[in-house]
Motif scaffolding. Sequence first.
Motif, PDB file in Angstrom:
ATOM      1  N   PRO A 167      24.160 111.130  65.201  1.00 53.25           N
ATOM      2  CA  PRO A 167      24.027 110.799  63.780  1.00 53.25           C
ATOM      3  C   PRO A 167      25.389 110.701  63.106  1.00 53.25           C
ATOM      4  O   PRO A 167      26.280 111.530  63.339  1.00 53.25           O
ATOM      5  CB  PRO A 167      23.220 111.978  63.219  1.00 53.25           C
ATOM      6  N   GLY A 168      25.547 109.669  62.291  1.00 53.76           N
ATOM      7  CA  GLY A 168      26.813 109.454  61.607  1.00 53.76           C
ATOM      8  C   GLY A 168      27.797 108.620  62.385  1.00 53.76           C
ATOM      9  O   GLY A 168      28.839 108.226  61.836  1.00 53.76           O
ATOM     10  N   ALA A 169      27.515 108.333  63.666  1.00 58.21           N
ATOM     11  CA  ALA A 169      28.443 107.564  64.488  1.00 58.21           C
ATOM     12  C   ALA A 169      27.820 106.316  65.100  1.00 58.21           C
ATOM     13  O   ALA A 169      28.493 105.293  65.247  1.00 58.21           O
ATOM     14  CB  ALA A 169      29.018 108.447  65.607  1.00 58.21           C
ATOM     15  N   ASP A 170      26.538 106.375  65.447  1.00 57.02           N
ATOM     16  CA  ASP A 170      25.935 105.308  66.243  1.00 57.02           C
ATOM     17  C   ASP A 170      25.003 104.381  65.464  1.00 57.02           C
ATOM     18  O   ASP A 170      24.446 103.443  66.042  1.00 57.02           O
ATOM     19  CB  ASP A 170      25.154 105.916  67.414  1.00 57.02           C
ATOM     20  N   GLU A 171      24.840 104.607  64.165  1.00 56.79           N
ATOM     21  CA  GLU A 171      23.860 103.816  63.405  1.00 56.79           C
ATOM     22  C   GLU A 171      24.176 102.324  63.416  1.00 56.79           C
ATOM     23  O   GLU A 171      23.275 101.491  63.631  1.00 56.79           O
ATOM     24  CB  GLU A 171      23.771 104.320  61.959  1.00 56.79           C
ATOM     25  N   SER A 172      25.417 101.958  63.168  1.00 61.73           N
ATOM     26  CA  SER A 172      25.757 100.534  63.057  1.00 61.73           C
ATOM     27  C   SER A 172      25.529  99.801  64.370  1.00 61.73           C
ATOM     28  O   SER A 172      24.957  98.694  64.391  1.00 61.73           O
ATOM     29  CB  SER A 172      27.213 100.364  62.614  1.00 61.73           C
ATOM     30  N   ALA A 173      25.941 100.406  65.470  1.00 61.47           N
ATOM     31  CA  ALA A 173      25.736  99.769  66.772  1.00 61.47           C
ATOM     32  C   ALA A 173      24.250  99.638  67.077  1.00 61.47           C
ATOM     33  O   ALA A 173      23.795  98.601  67.583  1.00 61.47           O
ATOM     34  CB  ALA A 173      26.444 100.571  67.862  1.00 61.47           C
ATOM     35  N   TRP A 174      23.489 100.681  66.763  1.00 63.02           N
ATOM     36  CA  TRP A 174      22.054 100.618  67.044  1.00 63.02           C
ATOM     37  C   TRP A 174      21.375  99.542  66.208  1.00 63.02           C
ATOM     38  O   TRP A 174      20.532  98.783  66.701  1.00 63.02           O
ATOM     39  CB  TRP A 174      21.391 101.973  66.791  1.00 63.02           C
ATOM     40  N   VAL A 177      21.972  96.020  67.669  1.00 61.56           N
ATOM     41  CA  VAL A 177      21.163  95.718  68.853  1.00 61.56           C
ATOM     42  C   VAL A 177      19.684  95.642  68.486  1.00 61.56           C
ATOM     43  O   VAL A 177      18.946  94.790  69.002  1.00 61.56           O
ATOM     44  CB  VAL A 177      21.411  96.771  69.945  1.00 61.56           C
ATOM     45  N   ASN A 178      19.241  96.502  67.586  1.00 56.80           N
ATOM     46  CA  ASN A 178      17.844  96.456  67.155  1.00 56.80           C
ATOM     47  C   ASN A 178      17.503  95.096  66.547  1.00 56.80           C
ATOM     48  O   ASN A 178      16.445  94.517  66.831  1.00 56.80           O
ATOM     49  CB  ASN A 178      17.586  97.571  66.139  1.00 56.80           C
ATOM     50  N   ALA A 179      18.406  94.575  65.709  1.00 54.15           N
ATOM     51  CA  ALA A 179      18.159  93.267  65.090  1.00 54.15           C
ATOM     52  C   ALA A 179      18.110  92.161  66.138  1.00 54.15           C
ATOM     53  O   ALA A 179      17.317  91.226  66.029  1.00 54.15           O
ATOM     54  CB  ALA A 179      19.247  92.977  64.059  1.00 54.15           C
ATOM     55  N   PRO A 218      31.739 104.373  74.127  1.00 56.60           N
ATOM     56  CA  PRO A 218      31.302 104.005  72.784  1.00 56.60           C
ATOM     57  C   PRO A 218      32.365 104.212  71.714  1.00 56.60           C
ATOM     58  O   PRO A 218      32.292 103.602  70.646  1.00 56.60           O
ATOM     59  CB  PRO A 218      30.086 104.909  72.539  1.00 56.60           C
ATOM     60  N   ASP A 219      33.357 105.070  71.990  1.00 51.62           N
ATOM     61  CA  ASP A 219      34.431 105.313  71.025  1.00 51.62           C
ATOM     62  C   ASP A 219      35.684 104.507  71.311  1.00 51.62           C
ATOM     63  O   ASP A 219      36.695 104.651  70.619  1.00 51.62           O
ATOM     64  CB  ASP A 219      34.782 106.805  71.011  1.00 51.62           C
ATOM     65  N   GLY A 226      21.199  98.830  74.931  1.00 46.61           N
ATOM     66  CA  GLY A 226      19.793  99.073  74.665  1.00 46.61           C
ATOM     67  C   GLY A 226      19.552 100.528  74.338  1.00 46.61           C
ATOM     68  O   GLY A 226      20.456 101.367  74.454  1.00 46.61           O
ATOM     69  N   SER A 227      18.326 100.837  73.938  1.00 44.22           N
ATOM     70  CA  SER A 227      18.019 102.215  73.540  1.00 44.22           C
ATOM     71  C   SER A 227      16.531 102.493  73.669  1.00 44.22           C
ATOM     72  O   SER A 227      15.703 101.580  73.709  1.00 44.22           O
ATOM     73  CB  SER A 227      18.456 102.468  72.097  1.00 44.22           C
TER      74      SER A 227
END
Length: 316
Positions: A167-174, A177-179, A218-219, A226-227
Amino acid sequence: MPAPLQITDADRLPPEAVAEVRALLAAALGTDGVRPVSEEGELRLQHGGPAGGRDVVARAADGTLLGYARLEADPAAPEAEAELVVAPPARRRGVGSALLAHLETLAGGRPLRVWAHGERPGSAELAARRGYGRARVLLQMRRPLTDVDPDPRPALPPGVTVRTFRPGADESAWLRVNARAFATHPEQGRWTTEDVALREAEPWFDPAGFFLAWQGDPDDGGRLLGSHWTKVHPAGDEGPDPVGEVYVLGIDPDAQGMRLGRALTDLGLAHLRRQGLDTVLLYVEEDNTPAVHLYERSGFVRHAVDVAWRRDSTPS
């Protein structure tokens, strides 16, 4: 119909009315065995939603809450969408018809799509009387977890690792990919940062059950491929016992063919099994035949049906 029946709508209900509606939703769940309003609808009841949304309540003359509906009517959208529920003791008394007529008025002549969760006979009869036809069917499928390997070690492509969500780090990447993974999905592909934040604030959210497949660091320039986001429903939410869910499983189109879907699925189901759960559910469009067949081969069976009823135009 109760006389007089009072129907009102608002951008947001006051906290005491929200508590009444949530109690009504719980009573309907206890009677019907299915959630009467979607997760998204409940979140918008509690926190509000996009422009054009309305909460609609039906009350008896003494103020008793008899029914609730949630309307989504974005002014820029070509059609409106809604859900409605009638308190179990007030059914077959015209409350549902009155709520639906009010929703049609609020839709302002646009096509209206109304979800019926569980496809109960009363909802089908009401839809048919008012000229609605079946427009979309969503299956809930379930399978036992008792035969799931609690410690799978799936083979991953070279350079790919699976980590849990930060949380706080991966939202934008997720979200990116979700879109991409759900570009043609009418709801999932349009999630925003706020949609994720609302779920992160829910009691059920657990980043330890949210698995991300990364190519590289990721950093340091790594790419999310994917997720698999899992969810645990507490006892009473989807039945008398806690139930796991394949909440969101998505693979970037550029990563198709790498067998990441199976690997992420195995890791997510194993996590749910380790939580002591016996059953897992997922949702899939009925007309997505390849996916339905895939899930059936994986041991899932059809458990419940949600139907979207649609009328091309509504009275203005």
